[in-house]
Design a protein around this motif. Structure first.
Motif, PDB file in Angstrom:
ATOM      1  N   GLU A  13       0.836  -1.196   0.000  1.00  0.00           N
ATOM      2  CA  GLU A  13       0.000   0.000   0.000  1.00  0.00           C
ATOM      3  C   GLU A  13       0.873   1.249   0.000  1.00  0.00           C
ATOM      4  OE1 GLU A  13      -2.742   2.600  -0.531  1.00  0.00           O
ATOM      5  OE2 GLU A  13      -3.136   0.442  -0.683  1.00  0.00           O
ATOM      6  N   ALA A  14       2.033   1.194   0.664  1.00  0.00           N
ATOM      7  CA  ALA A  14       2.970   2.320   0.621  1.00  0.00           C
ATOM      8  C   ALA A  14       3.486   2.529  -0.796  1.00  0.00           C
ATOM      9  CB  ALA A  14       4.127   2.086   1.592  1.00  0.00           C
ATOM     10  N   VAL A  15       3.774   1.446  -1.518  1.00  0.00           N
ATOM     11  CA  VAL A  15       4.226   1.576  -2.903  1.00  0.00           C
ATOM     12  C   VAL A  15       3.145   2.243  -3.752  1.00  0.00           C
ATOM     13  CG1 VAL A  15       5.029   0.342  -4.950  1.00  0.00           C
ATOM     14  CG2 VAL A  15       5.732  -0.437  -2.678  1.00  0.00           C
ATOM     15  N   ARG A  16       1.907   1.800  -3.594  1.00  0.00           N
ATOM     16  CA  ARG A  16       0.816   2.417  -4.354  1.00  0.00           C
ATOM     17  C   ARG A  16       0.664   3.893  -3.985  1.00  0.00           C
ATOM     18  NH1 ARG A  16      -1.492  -3.009  -3.832  1.00  0.00           N
ATOM     19  NH2 ARG A  16      -2.216  -2.511  -1.718  1.00  0.00           N
ATOM     20  N   HIS A  17       0.754   4.191  -2.706  1.00  0.00           N
ATOM     21  CA  HIS A  17       0.681   5.587  -2.258  1.00  0.00           C
ATOM     22  C   HIS A  17       1.774   6.411  -2.913  1.00  0.00           C
ATOM     23  CE1 HIS A  17       0.661   9.085   0.448  1.00  0.00           C
ATOM     24  NE2 HIS A  17       1.970   8.916   0.517  1.00  0.00           N
ATOM     25  N   ASN A  18       2.980   5.887  -2.966  1.00  0.00           N
ATOM     26  CA  ASN A  18       4.100   6.647  -3.514  1.00  0.00           C
ATOM     27  C   ASN A  18       3.935   6.896  -5.019  1.00  0.00           C
ATOM     28  OD1 ASN A  18       5.266   6.687  -0.956  1.00  0.00           O
ATOM     29  ND2 ASN A  18       6.452   4.822  -1.329  1.00  0.00           N
ATOM     30  N   LEU A  19       3.369   5.935  -5.734  1.00  0.00           N
ATOM     31  CA  LEU A  19       3.075   6.179  -7.144  1.00  0.00           C
ATOM     32  C   LEU A  19       2.036   7.286  -7.286  1.00  0.00           C
ATOM     33  CD1 LEU A  19       3.352   5.599 -10.132  1.00  0.00           C
ATOM     34  CD2 LEU A  19       1.716   3.712  -9.867  1.00  0.00           C
ATOM     35  N   ARG A  20       1.043   7.287  -6.402  1.00  0.00           N
ATOM     36  CA  ARG A  20       0.039   8.355  -6.458  1.00  0.00           C
ATOM     37  C   ARG A  20       0.671   9.717  -6.182  1.00  0.00           C
ATOM     38  NH1 ARG A  20      -3.177   4.700  -2.691  1.00  0.00           N
ATOM     39  NH2 ARG A  20      -3.938   3.087  -4.111  1.00  0.00           N
ATOM     40  N   VAL A  21       1.620   9.766  -5.265  1.00  0.00           N
ATOM     41  CA  VAL A  21       2.325  11.028  -5.015  1.00  0.00           C
ATOM     42  C   VAL A  21       3.033  11.495  -6.285  1.00  0.00           C
ATOM     43  CG1 VAL A  21       4.248  12.109  -3.763  1.00  0.00           C
ATOM     44  CG2 VAL A  21       2.614  10.661  -2.540  1.00  0.00           C
ATOM     45  N   ALA A  22       3.708  10.579  -6.966  1.00  0.00           N
ATOM     46  CA  ALA A  22       4.396  10.937  -8.213  1.00  0.00           C
ATOM     47  C   ALA A  22       3.405  11.453  -9.245  1.00  0.00           C
ATOM     48  CB  ALA A  22       5.148   9.730  -8.765  1.00  0.00           C
ATOM     49  N   LYS A  23       2.255  10.803  -9.369  1.00  0.00           N
ATOM     50  CA  LYS A  23       1.263  11.222 -10.357  1.00  0.00           C
ATOM     51  C   LYS A  23       0.614  12.552  -9.972  1.00  0.00           C
ATOM     52  CE  LYS A  23      -0.913   7.703 -12.537  1.00  0.00           C
ATOM     53  NZ  LYS A  23      -1.706   6.467 -12.739  1.00  0.00           N
ATOM     54  N   GLN A  24       0.476  12.796  -8.679  1.00  0.00           N
ATOM     55  CA  GLN A  24      -0.050  14.091  -8.244  1.00  0.00           C
ATOM     56  C   GLN A  24       0.932  15.221  -8.552  1.00  0.00           C
ATOM     57  OE1 GLN A  24      -0.836  13.312  -4.123  1.00  0.00           O
ATOM     58  NE2 GLN A  24      -2.624  12.039  -4.561  1.00  0.00           N
ATOM     59  N   LEU A  25       2.220  14.927  -8.469  1.00  0.00           N
ATOM     60  CA  LEU A  25       3.227  15.931  -8.804  1.00  0.00           C
ATOM     61  C   LEU A  25       3.243  16.225 -10.303  1.00  0.00           C
ATOM     62  CD1 LEU A  25       6.163  14.716  -6.522  1.00  0.00           C
ATOM     63  CD2 LEU A  25       4.893  16.865  -6.282  1.00  0.00           C
ATOM     64  N   ALA A  26       2.842  15.251 -11.105  1.00  0.00           N
ATOM     65  CA  ALA A  26       2.840  15.397 -12.565  1.00  0.00           C
ATOM     66  C   ALA A  26       1.472  15.019 -13.104  1.00  0.00           C
ATOM     67  CB  ALA A  26       3.932  14.524 -13.183  1.00  0.00           C
ATOM     68  N   PRO A  27       0.449  15.824 -12.837  1.00  0.00           N
ATOM     69  CA  PRO A  27      -0.928  15.411 -13.140  1.00  0.00           C
ATOM     70  C   PRO A  27      -1.222  15.230 -14.620  1.00  0.00           C
ATOM     71  CG  PRO A  27      -0.841  17.719 -12.456  1.00  0.00           C
ATOM     72  CD  PRO A  27       0.509  17.150 -12.191  1.00  0.00           C
ATOM     73  N   GLY A  28      -0.435  15.823 -15.499  1.00  0.00           N
ATOM     74  CA  GLY A  28      -0.693  15.669 -16.922  1.00  0.00           C
ATOM     75  C   GLY A  28       0.066  14.537 -17.577  1.00  0.00           C
ATOM     76  N   ALA A  29       0.866  13.806 -16.799  1.00  0.00           N
ATOM     77  CA  ALA A  29       1.729  12.774 -17.369  1.00  0.00           C
ATOM     78  C   ALA A  29       1.246  11.378 -16.997  1.00  0.00           C
ATOM     79  CB  ALA A  29       3.161  12.966 -16.879  1.00  0.00           C
ATOM     80  N   ILE A 202      10.164  15.371  -9.012  1.00  0.00           N
ATOM     81  CA  ILE A 202      10.011  16.215  -7.828  1.00  0.00           C
ATOM     82  C   ILE A 202      10.442  17.652  -8.094  1.00  0.00           C
ATOM     83  CG2 ILE A 202      10.810  16.549  -5.453  1.00  0.00           C
ATOM     84  CD1 ILE A 202      11.225  13.393  -5.452  1.00  0.00           C
ATOM     85  N   ALA A 203      11.549  17.837  -8.792  1.00  0.00           N
ATOM     86  CA  ALA A 203      12.189  19.161  -8.842  1.00  0.00           C
ATOM     87  C   ALA A 203      12.016  19.905 -10.158  1.00  0.00           C
ATOM     88  CB  ALA A 203      13.683  19.024  -8.536  1.00  0.00           C
ATOM     89  N   PHE A 204      11.559  19.227 -11.226  1.00  0.00           N
ATOM     90  CA  PHE A 204      11.508  19.884 -12.539  1.00  0.00           C
ATOM     91  C   PHE A 204      10.143  19.665 -13.198  1.00  0.00           C
ATOM     92  CE2 PHE A 204      15.958  19.425 -11.613  1.00  0.00           C
ATOM     93  CZ  PHE A 204      16.490  20.642 -12.032  1.00  0.00           C
ATOM     94  N   PRO A 205       9.112  20.316 -12.674  1.00  0.00           N
ATOM     95  CA  PRO A 205       7.767  20.132 -13.253  1.00  0.00           C
ATOM     96  C   PRO A 205       7.686  20.548 -14.711  1.00  0.00           C
ATOM     97  CG  PRO A 205       7.807  21.957 -11.678  1.00  0.00           C
ATOM     98  CD  PRO A 205       9.097  21.220 -11.512  1.00  0.00           C
ATOM     99  N   GLU A 206       8.560  21.468 -15.147  1.00  0.00           N
ATOM    100  CA  GLU A 206       8.533  21.893 -16.538  1.00  0.00           C
ATOM    101  C   GLU A 206       8.960  20.790 -17.496  1.00  0.00           C
ATOM    102  OE1 GLU A 206      12.634  23.355 -14.972  1.00  0.00           O
ATOM    103  OE2 GLU A 206      10.648  22.798 -14.199  1.00  0.00           O
ATOM    104  N   ALA A 207       9.503  19.687 -16.958  1.00  0.00           N
ATOM    105  CA  ALA A 207       9.985  18.596 -17.803  1.00  0.00           C
ATOM    106  C   ALA A 207       9.142  17.331 -17.677  1.00  0.00           C
ATOM    107  CB  ALA A 207      11.438  18.272 -17.451  1.00  0.00           C
ATOM    108  N   HIS A 208       7.974  17.419 -17.054  1.00  0.00           N
ATOM    109  CA  HIS A 208       7.167  16.215 -16.853  1.00  0.00           C
ATOM    110  C   HIS A 208       6.731  15.575 -18.160  1.00  0.00           C
ATOM    111  CE1 HIS A 208       5.993  17.427 -12.459  1.00  0.00           C
ATOM    112  NE2 HIS A 208       7.164  16.824 -12.532  1.00  0.00           N
ATOM    113  N   ALA A 209       6.472  16.358 -19.167  1.00  0.00           N
ATOM    114  CA  ALA A 209       6.197  15.869 -20.518  1.00  0.00           C
ATOM    115  C   ALA A 209       5.057  14.846 -20.529  1.00  0.00           C
ATOM    116  CB  ALA A 209       7.477  15.288 -21.133  1.00  0.00           C
ATOM    117  N   ASP A 210       5.146  13.855 -21.423  1.00  0.00           N
ATOM    118  CA  ASP A 210       4.058  12.893 -21.593  1.00  0.00           C
ATOM    119  C   ASP A 210       4.119  11.757 -20.582  1.00  0.00           C
ATOM    120  OD1 ASP A 210       2.893  13.970 -24.168  1.00  0.00           O
ATOM    121  OD2 ASP A 210       4.965  13.621 -24.780  1.00  0.00           O
ATOM    122  N   TYR A 211       5.331  11.346 -20.235  1.00  0.00           N
ATOM    123  CA  TYR A 211       5.529  10.252 -19.295  1.00  0.00           C
ATOM    124  C   TYR A 211       6.568  10.653 -18.260  1.00  0.00           C
ATOM    125  CZ  TYR A 211       3.177   6.902 -22.433  1.00  0.00           C
ATOM    126  OH  TYR A 211       2.262   6.234 -23.215  1.00  0.00           O
TER     127      TYR A 211
END
Length: 363
Positions: A13-29, A202-211
């Protein structure tokens, strides 16, 4: 007394949570979950199965890692970060929906001359500044032009790069130059792009791109040396534990362990714990490296050996045989332990041997 030795308890569940954190940081990717090196020591098949409803792709370094995932029932596309190295691998990749990173002309030439049962998805690796693998920016025109003529390749192709110093905040300009270089040679020429490893996410939202390609952050560990995962809302996925197998009265002035490298300054109680470099716990961990015993921090005392390590429990300790000892995880970040050892938390979690048992919760 429970003297079962080292156990890595993995919280899915922690792994799933951490993926959600990554996706929240890059909502368009979309997310490429990196599960190379046995999911950074956490168990690749089990981790991938836990993420199958939330990750669009998985990524591994080696061809055999991708084969294992596919044979284990993982159905998402799998990106081969190192690509393929012979025709048999290329043909297998086409049959089993592996996405292929290509980073050298030998791979491009193999694609040009090999008829495939079905077209493959190709990710062109651009060397934007890592200078490890990838096509130089000045080679991009030729590479994209040649790929456009290969019937065995799905068109248009994708492109990716890898940051060399995104985990160093003081070197931000280096990463910004990599982003600009990559965008210049790929703009308008590819279907999708992927630039960001965990540090980039985490640090470069301008580079989130497609994936995005979250790796170490999936496991609750930050890529930044002066932080720990909890600072950005990550949860440690691994509790690496062992047990106390002996408690000894110890006199001031007496050494402990090989070479007598640690001598107690006081009368104390020494605990012996069932873990060593035969389990993957670092031999170079110095005296003073913390562990948790019954919720309190106590230091290593003496040199780590193959099967055992010793800790200074203190003169008033009441700890007993079989008590659990946390080496890193919830309450003692792997990043902190790594700083004591003089390494990075990536190495701690990936270097474990086959001896510690993996146990899973949250399946």
């Amino acid at each position: 007394m429970d003297a079962r030795g080292a156990v890595a308890r993995i919280n899915l569940e922690a792994v799933r949570h951490n993926l959600r954190v990554a996706k929240q940081l890059a909502p368009g990717a979309r997310a490429i979950a990196v599960v190379k090196a046995n999911a950074y020591g956490h168990g690749d098949l089990t981790v991938a199965a836990a993420l199958k409803d939330e990750a669009e792709l998985f990524a591994v370094a080696r061809f055999e890692e991708a084969q294992k995932l596919r044979a284990g029932g993982i159905r998402q596309p799998i990106l081969l970060l190192e690509g393929f190295f012979n025709v048999a691998q290329l043909e297998y990749a086409a049959r089993h929906d592996f996405h292929i990173c290509i980073h050298q002309f030998a791979q491009l030439e193999a694609l040009e001359r090999t008829p495939l049962a079905r077209p493959v998805t190709v990710w062109v690796k651009i060397d934007s500044g890592m200078h490890r693998v990838g096509f130089a920016p000045e080679q991009a025109d030729e590479v994209f032009a040649r790929l456009a003529r290969v019937a065995a390749v799905l068109q248009p192709v994708n492109a990716m790069t890898h940051f060399a110093r995104a985990d160093e905040p003081e070197q931000r300009a280096v990463t910004e130059a990599q982003i600009a270089r990559f965008q210049q040679v790929t703009k308008g020429r590819v279907k999708a792009t992927a630039l960001c490893n965990s540090a980039g996410v985490i640090a470069f939202p301008e580079a989130h791109a497609d994936y995005i390609r979250p790796g170490i952050m999936l496991y609750g560990i930050t890529p930044f040396g002066d932080q720990q995962g909890s600072d950005i809302g990550l949860r440690p996925a691994m509790d690496f534990t062992t047990t106390l197998i002996a408690v000894r009265e110890h006199k001031a002035g007496e050494p402990v362990g090989y070479a007598g490298s640690w001598v107690s300054p006081r009368d104390t109680r020494i605990g012996v714990i069932a873990v060593g470099y035969g389990d993957g716990y670092p031999r170079m961990a110095p005296p003073g490296t913390p562990v948790l015993v019954n919720g309190r921090r106590v230091p290593l005392a003496g040199r780590v050996s193959m099967d055992m390590a010793t800790i200074d429990l203190g003169p008033d300790a009441t700890d007993k045989l079989g008590d659990e000892v946390l080496l890193w995880g919830q309450g003692l970040a792997a990043e902190e332990v790594a700083r004591h050892v003089g390494t990075i938390a990536y190495e701690l979690v990936t270097r474990m041997t086959a001896r510690p048992r993996l146990e899973y919760i949250g399946e």
